[in-house]
Design a protein around this motif. Structure first.
Motif, mmCIF file in Angstrom:
data_model
loop_
_atom_site.group_PDB
_atom_site.id
_atom_site.type_symbol
_atom_site.label_atom_id
_atom_site.label_comp_id
_atom_site.label_asym_id
_atom_site.label_seq_id
_atom_site.Cartn_x
_atom_site.Cartn_y
_atom_site.Cartn_z
ATOM 1 N N ASN A 185 0.817 -1.212 0.000
ATOM 2 C CA ASN A 185 0.000 0.000 0.000
ATOM 3 C C ASN A 185 0.850 1.261 0.000
ATOM 4 O OD1 ASN A 185 -2.523 -1.167 -0.145
ATOM 5 N ND2 ASN A 185 -2.777 -1.272 2.073
ATOM 6 N N VAL A 186 1.878 1.266 0.844
ATOM 7 C CA VAL A 186 2.745 2.429 0.943
ATOM 8 C C VAL A 186 3.469 2.647 -0.389
ATOM 9 C CG1 VAL A 186 4.810 3.363 2.075
ATOM 10 C CG2 VAL A 186 2.989 2.341 3.445
ATOM 11 N N ALA A 187 3.906 1.551 -1.004
ATOM 12 C CA ALA A 187 4.597 1.638 -2.293
ATOM 13 C C ALA A 187 3.674 2.168 -3.385
ATOM 14 C CB ALA A 187 5.149 0.273 -2.677
ATOM 15 N N ALA A 188 2.400 1.821 -3.290
ATOM 16 C CA ALA A 188 1.432 2.248 -4.307
ATOM 17 C C ALA A 188 1.149 3.745 -4.222
ATOM 18 C CB ALA A 188 0.129 1.459 -4.154
ATOM 19 N N GLY A 189 1.289 4.306 -3.044
ATOM 20 C CA GLY A 189 1.007 5.724 -2.872
ATOM 21 C C GLY A 189 -0.483 5.983 -2.752
ATOM 22 N N LEU A 190 -0.828 7.221 -2.551
ATOM 23 C CA LEU A 190 -2.234 7.583 -2.407
ATOM 24 C C LEU A 190 -2.846 7.912 -3.762
ATOM 25 C CD1 LEU A 190 -2.117 9.906 0.755
ATOM 26 C CD2 LEU A 190 -2.657 7.470 0.658
ATOM 27 N N VAL A 191 -4.151 7.702 -3.849
ATOM 28 C CA VAL A 191 -4.881 8.018 -5.076
ATOM 29 C C VAL A 191 -4.692 9.499 -5.429
ATOM 30 C CG1 VAL A 191 -7.198 8.193 -6.097
ATOM 31 C CG2 VAL A 191 -6.555 6.159 -4.787
ATOM 32 N N SER A 192 -4.726 10.358 -4.415
ATOM 33 C CA SER A 192 -4.598 11.803 -4.665
ATOM 34 C C SER A 192 -3.245 12.169 -5.262
ATOM 35 C CB SER A 192 -4.817 12.582 -3.367
ATOM 36 O OG SER A 192 -3.886 12.172 -2.388
ATOM 37 N N ASP A 193 -2.206 11.366 -4.948
ATOM 38 C CA ASP A 193 -0.877 11.620 -5.512
ATOM 39 C C ASP A 193 -0.763 11.056 -6.921
ATOM 40 O OD1 ASP A 193 -0.042 12.859 -3.203
ATOM 41 O OD2 ASP A 193 0.708 10.994 -2.318
ATOM 42 N N ARG A 194 -1.277 9.848 -7.077
ATOM 43 C CA ARG A 194 -1.111 9.149 -8.348
ATOM 44 C C ARG A 194 -2.093 9.628 -9.414
ATOM 45 N NH1 ARG A 194 -0.333 2.734 -9.140
ATOM 46 N NH2 ARG A 194 0.137 3.028 -11.329
ATOM 47 N N PHE A 195 -3.321 9.884 -8.979
ATOM 48 C CA PHE A 195 -4.350 10.340 -9.917
ATOM 49 C C PHE A 195 -5.013 11.601 -9.359
ATOM 50 C CE2 PHE A 195 -4.438 5.568 -10.087
ATOM 51 C CZ PHE A 195 -3.773 5.441 -11.303
ATOM 52 N N PRO A 196 -4.315 12.739 -9.430
ATOM 53 C CA PRO A 196 -4.820 13.961 -8.785
ATOM 54 C C PRO A 196 -6.163 14.444 -9.328
ATOM 55 C CG PRO A 196 -2.650 14.340 -9.811
ATOM 56 C CD PRO A 196 -3.000 12.921 -10.059
ATOM 57 N N SER A 197 -6.521 14.040 -10.534
ATOM 58 C CA SER A 197 -7.785 14.517 -11.127
ATOM 59 C C SER A 197 -8.993 13.719 -10.649
ATOM 60 C CB SER A 197 -7.692 14.436 -12.657
ATOM 61 O OG SER A 197 -7.502 13.100 -13.068
ATOM 62 N N VAL A 198 -8.748 12.630 -9.903
ATOM 63 C CA VAL A 198 -9.833 11.739 -9.498
ATOM 64 C C VAL A 198 -10.406 12.162 -8.148
ATOM 65 C CG1 VAL A 198 -10.332 9.363 -8.765
ATOM 66 C CG2 VAL A 198 -8.959 9.783 -10.814
ATOM 67 N N GLU A 240 -15.868 -10.066 -13.037
ATOM 68 C CA GLU A 240 -16.510 -9.138 -13.961
ATOM 69 C C GLU A 240 -16.574 -7.834 -13.184
ATOM 70 O OE1 GLU A 240 -18.233 -9.954 -17.009
ATOM 71 O OE2 GLU A 240 -17.407 -11.991 -16.926
ATOM 72 N N TYR A 241 -16.132 -6.759 -13.816
ATOM 73 C CA TYR A 241 -16.107 -5.509 -13.070
ATOM 74 C C TYR A 241 -16.802 -4.381 -13.811
ATOM 75 C CZ TYR A 241 -12.349 -4.271 -16.280
ATOM 76 O OH TYR A 241 -11.628 -4.009 -17.409
ATOM 77 N N GLU A 242 -17.294 -3.447 -13.019
ATOM 78 C CA GLU A 242 -17.716 -2.163 -13.559
ATOM 79 C C GLU A 242 -17.043 -1.098 -12.716
ATOM 80 O OE1 GLU A 242 -21.827 -0.705 -15.067
ATOM 81 O OE2 GLU A 242 -21.593 0.121 -13.060
ATOM 82 N N THR A 243 -16.233 -0.312 -13.378
ATOM 83 C CA THR A 243 -15.494 0.727 -12.678
ATOM 84 C C THR A 243 -16.056 2.087 -13.066
ATOM 85 O OG1 THR A 243 -13.522 -0.655 -12.746
ATOM 86 C CG2 THR A 243 -13.185 1.656 -12.259
ATOM 87 N N VAL A 244 -16.401 2.872 -12.062
ATOM 88 C CA VAL A 244 -16.927 4.221 -12.300
ATOM 89 C C VAL A 244 -15.980 5.208 -11.617
ATOM 90 C CG1 VAL A 244 -18.868 5.804 -11.966
ATOM 91 C CG2 VAL A 244 -19.296 3.362 -12.382
ATOM 92 N N ILE A 245 -15.477 6.130 -12.395
ATOM 93 C CA ILE A 245 -14.558 7.128 -11.841
ATOM 94 C C ILE A 245 -15.204 8.507 -11.902
ATOM 95 C CG2 ILE A 245 -12.277 8.222 -12.020
ATOM 96 C CD1 ILE A 245 -11.183 5.711 -13.219
ATOM 97 N N ARG A 246 -15.170 9.178 -10.768
ATOM 98 C CA ARG A 246 -15.611 10.571 -10.730
ATOM 99 C C ARG A 246 -14.368 11.455 -10.735
ATOM 100 N NH1 ARG A 246 -17.405 11.060 -5.854
ATOM 101 N NH2 ARG A 246 -17.352 8.864 -5.382
ATOM 102 N N TYR A 247 -14.439 12.489 -11.568
ATOM 103 C CA TYR A 247 -13.299 13.392 -11.674
ATOM 104 C C TYR A 247 -13.619 14.727 -11.020
ATOM 105 C CZ TYR A 247 -11.581 10.010 -15.066
ATOM 106 O OH TYR A 247 -11.161 8.852 -15.666
ATOM 107 N N LYS A 248 -12.567 15.349 -10.538
ATOM 108 C CA LYS A 248 -12.738 16.703 -10.010
ATOM 109 C C LYS A 248 -13.040 17.635 -11.174
ATOM 110 C CE LYS A 248 -9.444 15.866 -6.322
ATOM 111 N NZ LYS A 248 -8.022 15.933 -5.960
ATOM 112 N N ARG A 249 -13.708 18.711 -10.865
ATOM 113 C CA ARG A 249 -13.950 19.714 -11.890
ATOM 114 C C ARG A 249 -12.607 20.210 -12.402
ATOM 115 N NH1 ARG A 249 -18.995 22.031 -12.221
ATOM 116 N NH2 ARG A 249 -20.502 21.164 -10.763
ATOM 117 N N VAL A 250 -12.558 20.369 -13.707
ATOM 118 C CA VAL A 250 -11.290 20.821 -14.306
ATOM 119 C C VAL A 250 -10.958 22.202 -13.750
ATOM 120 C CG1 VAL A 250 -10.088 21.392 -16.433
ATOM 121 C CG2 VAL A 250 -11.715 19.484 -16.371
ATOM 122 N N SER A 251 -9.828 22.273 -13.114
ATOM 123 C CA SER A 251 -9.438 23.526 -12.468
ATOM 124 C C SER A 251 -8.483 24.301 -13.372
ATOM 125 C CB SER A 251 -8.786 23.242 -11.132
ATOM 126 O OG SER A 251 -7.548 22.603 -11.358
#
Ligand code: ZN
Length: 121
Positions: A8-21, A106-117
């Motif tokens: 987990n630590v190696a993977a980093g945080l979602v906010s670091d890796r995918f800041p737009s999510v 079987e997966y369904e992935t839904v991603i919400r993005y931050k408003r484009v800043s």
């Protein structure tokens, strides 16, 4: 447990890796190769403060080093700014006693993005 923490630590945080999510919801249906293949249905909510570890454990006994890794799917979705993707993923584990198609999701992935800043302008 300790190993899981290290991954987990190696993977980093979602906010670091995918800041737009701003959030990810993964709905998964686990199947394994038996007479009653449906194993379970699971929904995982991922937040910017979550670890960017999208590898789910294989539930099949005897599977070594297996797992269902959605990291590449999510990274590609974020790159192309896709909101929804459905698909199927086999377990990547190898075992002498299990067939290669012993488990899948079987997966369904839904991603919400931050408003484009203004970062992007
Ligand atoms: Zn497996």
């Amino acid at each position: 447990m300790e190993l899981k923490k290290q991954i987990n630590v190696a993977a980093g945080l979602v906010s670091d890796r995918f800041p737009s999510v701003s959030g990810i919801v993964i709905q998964m249906t686990y199947y394994h190769k038996t007479a009653s293949p449906l194993l379970m249905v699971r929904t995982v909510n991922i937040f910017p403060t979550s670890y960017a570890n999208f590898k789910m454990d294989c539930m099949v006994k005897g599977c070594k080093g297996g797992g269902l890794d959605l990291t590449a799917v999510i990274a590609d979705m974020v790159k192309t700014h896709k909101k929804i993707r459905n698909g199927s993923l086999p377990c990547c584990g190898t075992s002498d006693i299990l067939s290669i198609d012993h488990a899948r999701i079987e997966y369904e992935t839904v991603i919400r993005y931050k408003r484009v800043s203004k970062i992007y302008s």
